[in-house]
Design an enzyme around this catalytic site. Structure first.
Site, PDB file in Angstrom:
ATOM      1  N   ASP A 493       0.872  -1.176   0.000  1.00  0.00           N
ATOM      2  CA  ASP A 493       0.000   0.000   0.000  1.00  0.00           C
ATOM      3  C   ASP A 493       0.907   1.223   0.000  1.00  0.00           C
ATOM      4  O   ASP A 493       1.581   1.498   1.001  1.00  0.00           O
ATOM      5  CB  ASP A 493      -0.881  -0.040   1.255  1.00  0.00           C
ATOM      6  CG  ASP A 493      -1.724   1.216   1.401  1.00  0.00           C
ATOM      7  OD1 ASP A 493      -1.658   2.097   0.505  1.00  0.00           O
ATOM      8  OD2 ASP A 493      -2.435   1.327   2.425  1.00  0.00           O
ATOM      9  N   ASN A 520       2.715   6.834 -10.778  1.00  0.00           N
ATOM     10  CA  ASN A 520       1.505   6.747 -11.603  1.00  0.00           C
ATOM     11  C   ASN A 520       0.236   6.437 -10.813  1.00  0.00           C
ATOM     12  O   ASN A 520      -0.843   6.896 -11.169  1.00  0.00           O
ATOM     13  CB  ASN A 520       1.750   5.655 -12.660  1.00  0.00           C
ATOM     14  CG  ASN A 520       0.468   5.140 -13.270  1.00  0.00           C
ATOM     15  OD1 ASN A 520      -0.204   5.861 -14.001  1.00  0.00           O
ATOM     16  ND2 ASN A 520       0.114   3.903 -12.946  1.00  0.00           N
ATOM     17  N   TYR A 586     -10.486  14.643  -6.229  1.00  0.00           N
ATOM     18  CA  TYR A 586      -9.412  14.111  -7.069  1.00  0.00           C
ATOM     19  C   TYR A 586      -8.526  15.247  -7.579  1.00  0.00           C
ATOM     20  O   TYR A 586      -7.295  15.191  -7.518  1.00  0.00           O
ATOM     21  CB  TYR A 586     -10.056  13.363  -8.241  1.00  0.00           C
ATOM     22  CG  TYR A 586      -9.090  12.686  -9.190  1.00  0.00           C
ATOM     23  CD1 TYR A 586      -8.158  11.764  -8.719  1.00  0.00           C
ATOM     24  CD2 TYR A 586      -9.124  12.960 -10.561  1.00  0.00           C
ATOM     25  CE1 TYR A 586      -7.289  11.129  -9.600  1.00  0.00           C
ATOM     26  CE2 TYR A 586      -8.260  12.325 -11.437  1.00  0.00           C
ATOM     27  CZ  TYR A 586      -7.336  11.415 -10.961  1.00  0.00           C
ATOM     28  OH  TYR A 586      -6.492  10.795 -11.820  1.00  0.00           O
ATOM     29  N   GLY A 587      -9.168  16.304  -8.054  1.00  0.00           N
ATOM     30  CA  GLY A 587      -8.443  17.417  -8.670  1.00  0.00           C
ATOM     31  C   GLY A 587      -7.547  18.166  -7.701  1.00  0.00           C
ATOM     32  O   GLY A 587      -6.430  18.560  -8.060  1.00  0.00           O
ATOM     33  N   LYS A 590      -4.315  16.391  -7.054  1.00  0.00           N
ATOM     34  CA  LYS A 590      -3.585  16.344  -8.325  1.00  0.00           C
ATOM     35  C   LYS A 590      -2.981  17.712  -8.644  1.00  0.00           C
ATOM     36  O   LYS A 590      -1.895  17.816  -9.206  1.00  0.00           O
ATOM     37  CB  LYS A 590      -4.509  15.883  -9.456  1.00  0.00           C
ATOM     38  CG  LYS A 590      -4.800  14.384  -9.434  1.00  0.00           C
ATOM     39  CD  LYS A 590      -3.572  13.564  -9.834  1.00  0.00           C
ATOM     40  CE  LYS A 590      -3.924  12.110 -10.064  1.00  0.00           C
ATOM     41  NZ  LYS A 590      -2.774  11.287 -10.443  1.00  0.00           N
ATOM     42  N   ILE A 619      -9.171   8.021 -20.178  1.00  0.00           N
ATOM     43  CA  ILE A 619      -8.505   6.777 -20.588  1.00  0.00           C
ATOM     44  C   ILE A 619      -9.254   5.616 -19.926  1.00  0.00           C
ATOM     45  O   ILE A 619      -9.490   5.656 -18.716  1.00  0.00           O
ATOM     46  CB  ILE A 619      -7.029   6.723 -20.081  1.00  0.00           C
ATOM     47  CG1 ILE A 619      -6.325   8.074 -20.246  1.00  0.00           C
ATOM     48  CG2 ILE A 619      -6.285   5.568 -20.730  1.00  0.00           C
ATOM     49  CD1 ILE A 619      -6.000   8.465 -21.636  1.00  0.00           C
TER      50      ILE A 619
END
Ligand SMILES: [Zn+2]
Length: 688
Positions: A493, A520, A586-587, A590, A619
């Site tokens: 993890d 990634n 999420y943004g 990021k 994707i």
């Protein structure tokens, strides 16, 4: 003990598969025997050894001609196919024996001119020895036990003691015409022998059927292993588990050594950014036992058990004793320089002896003996490192057994040099331009997912050695199965305390260091900000920001130790610059990762570390799965295909396109702090 693994049923399968032709059948069964020999590392190592069979075939006019099928040079016995054992007309080879001398060039030319298939691989350089023995089936190996007695000062006596008159001893000659002729003379003096021991080199057995020739090989090797066992009270045993203390020291020192070797290699090649070697550490029970010997530094200067090893391991290992290690990087660097200087002297001395026309090979060591750490094979890629490590392990076994049974005295410097710089040996090593990422160790987090795996495969296709990190053991092993043997990984993890250090340590233990981190792994949680649970947002930050930071930190520490630059590559996201409704959780992290990329580019630049990233969008992956795509498309009233191709160029963006972009960034040697967009075109999300 070496097991006799002959199985009549299996052998028969090969025979049946070969069809009706008796010559094809004989060849197929000898290929089966060859594969059994090749699969046992105690008998045959990487590309070593060769086998043959003599059959009768018809020429175009229907005439019967005796031919010799022999392993093609450089082919691996463990995987040999009949087609890789080309046929050569026997009579012209026999005729050569009357000559007083024959150059290698003339030998290879005569052999090639007499091949039945002109496009076949070049036959082994030991072909004449096979031709001059009358038996139909011949096996030649460099078995570890045999090498221990082949390098004894009283080898002939020992052979007599073990085998009586069943095995004859052939003095050392370079493989080729001279060795073939000498072995034939020894054989002719006692044609009842079952085998030949070639001093400082290896062993032959022969018979008129494949099974008997194979049986003899196994029996002979076990007779020698028994003799060695009785003499030393020890059995030749394979490597066990590494000691944890040795492992910890190895992880500390390998990147130091790797950086120094990379630097010297770059100097030699006059290439600023030349890659560092990849390493393969062996620290099992056999290695630990070897380092307990008091004569290790003396043995290090003796040479290799069979000259066949020298092109992959060089003549001597680099020795780093406990005192050198304790003195730190400066002392290791001095030891490497002393090694290079010794190697250069050895080259200069011997090159002058042979006329001064040879060109020195890279003088950086291929094997290191590091006290309390292990034996390290080093090479231009993972496979070369593994081969060097395997041979080094075989060498210490042959060496210590030989030394304990009368003395380890392999061929001297001149013969070793002649072998190392022999054009026919060098031809076994690939002369191709190295792959673009050869020597690069690339770690990919989220390596079991669509983008991670595609990226890892794209790097591997260009020669990199891959270390995958994934949360799921199952996804990891499934992903690793798509690669060859020289790639690895760890399941953990990445948000756990110490996970980054653990992953990087495992990567060093496996390959000696790290060159590229592809950070990634990520996951999206949705919900509008005002209603968002704090714990969920923090969880997203752990994975989508902090894991990038901790892996960057752990990787940058290795880059600093190696002092040869490095690369950090991030999977950022379109969300970092172009928020989508409900994607705040999420943004936000990021966007922080996007900033991290620029901050690290600034701070790590002076170390030669490049930091770049990808902004990908839409994707198909674990993050954007088929169910989700269906929902989204439905919400917009369009079909899935149109939804996925909802970009300027109207084409779906796939994981492989993201992989190509990561590779493109890695190839862009003077690019840093750059984010490449991979979304098929979305003007709102364009960076400016
Ligand atoms: Zn050989």
């Amino acid at each position: 003990m070496v097991a006799n693994r002959w199985n009549d049923k299996e052998a028969n399968k090969y025979r049946v598969h070969a069809g009706d032709d008796l010559a094809d059948q004989a060849l197929a069964v000898q290929a089966y025997a060859s594969r059994l020999l090749g699969a046992d590392q105690a008998l045959v190592q990487h590309g070593g050894g060769n086998t043959s069979c003599k059959v009768t075939r018809k020429d175009l006019f229907g005439a019967d001609i005796p031919v010799l099928h022999i392993k093609g040079s450089g082919h691996d016995l463990a995987l040999i196919q009949p087609a890789e054992m080309p046929a050569v007309r026997l009579q012209p080879l026999l005729a050569l024996r009357t000559l007083g001398g024959l150059s290698d060039v003339d030998m290879v030319n005569t052999v090639r001119c007499n091949m039945l298939d002109a496009s076949g691989p070049t036959p082994s350089v030991e072909i004449l020895l096979h031709a001059y023995l009358p038996h139909a089936f011949i096996n030649h190996t460099h078995a570890t036990a045999m090498l221990a007695i082949a390098d004894l000062p009283n080898a002939a006596e020992v052979v007599q003691e073990i085998f009586g008159d069943k095995v004859s001893v052939v003095p050392f000659y370079m493989p080729g015409f001279d060795l073939g002729k000498a072995a034939a003379e020894v054989y002719d003096a006692n044609p009842d022998v079952e085998g030949l021991l070639l001093l400082n080199h290896g062993h032959f057995t022969f018979e008129n059927d494949a099974k008997s020739a194979y049986d003899l090989m196994i029996t002979h090797v076990n007779m020698v292993a028994d003799w060695l066992g009785n003499k030393t009270g020890k059995v030749l045993k394979p490597s066990g588990q590494a000691d944890p203390m040795m492992q910890a020291k190895a992880i500390e020192m390998m990147p130091v050594l790797r950086g120094i070797l990379g630097d010297r290699r770059a100097q030699f090649l006059n290439m600023r950014d030349a890659p560092m070697p990849v390493m393969d550490l062996r620290a099992g029970g056999n290695v630990q036992e070897f380092f307990e010997r008091s004569d290790v530094e003396d043995l290090a200067k003796r040479g290799v058990a069979t000259p066949d090893h020298v092109i992959r391991t060089k003549n001597f290992p680099l020795v780093l004793n406990a005192k050198t290690l304790a003195s730190g990087a400066g002392a290791i660097s001095d030891a490497v320089d002393a090694y290079i200087s010794d190697y250069t002297d050895y080259f200069t001395r011997n090159n002058a002896r042979v006329g001064g026309h040879k060109i020195m090979l890279n003088p950086v060591p291929d094997v290191a003996w590091v006290q309390d750490v292990g034996i390290i094979g080093m090479g231009a890629n993972g496979a070369a490192a593994r081969i060097a490590a395997d041979l080094a392990e075989q060498n210490i076994a042959a060496m210590s057994n030989g030394e304990d049974c009368g003395g380890f005295y392999p061929v001297g410097e001149a013969d070793l040099f002649d072998m190392e710089y022999w054009s026919l040996e060098q031809a076994k090593l690939s002369s191709h331009k190295p792959a673009r990422f050869a020597g690069h160790v690339v770690m990919v987090t989220g390596g079991g997912g669509a983008i991670g795996l595609a990226t890892a495969q794209a790097f591997a296709a260009l020669g990199a050695n891959i270390f995958l990190v994934d949360l799921e053991e199952e996804a990891l092993s499934k992903a690793l199965n798509t690669f060859g043997p020289d790639h690895d990984g760890i399941a953990l993890d990445i948000t756990a305390d110490g996970a980054a250090d653990q992953a990087v340590a495992a990567c060093i233990a496996r390959f000696g260091g790290l060159d590229v981190l592809v950070s990634n792994a990520g996951a999206a949680w949705t919900g509008e900000m005002i209603g968002l649970d704090d714990a969920l947002l923090r969880k997203s930050f752990e994975l989508n920001f902090f894991a990038h930071q901790t892996f960057s930190k752990a990787s940058a520490q290795v880059f600093e130790t190696q002092s040869r630059g490095g690369q950090l590559l991030y999977n950022v996201s379109k969300q970092a610059v172009n928020p989508g409704k409900g994607f705040g959780a999420y943004g936000l992290p990021k966007a922080a990762t996007f900033f991290l990329l620029r901050q690290l580019a600034l701070e790590l630049g002076p170390m030669g570390v490049r930091v770049n990233g990808i902004n990908a969008d839409r994707i198909r992956s674990g993050l954007l799965d088929d169910e989700f795509i269906k929902e989204r498309a439905k919400a917009r009233g369009i079909d899935e295909g149109t939804y996925m191709a909802g970009n300027l160029i109207r084409r779906e963006v796939e994981a492989r396109h993201v992989a190509d972009a990561f590779v493109a960034l890695a190839l862009s040697e003077r690019t840093t702090a750059h984010v490449m967009t991979v979304d098929g075109g979305n003007i709102e999300a364009a960076l400016r």
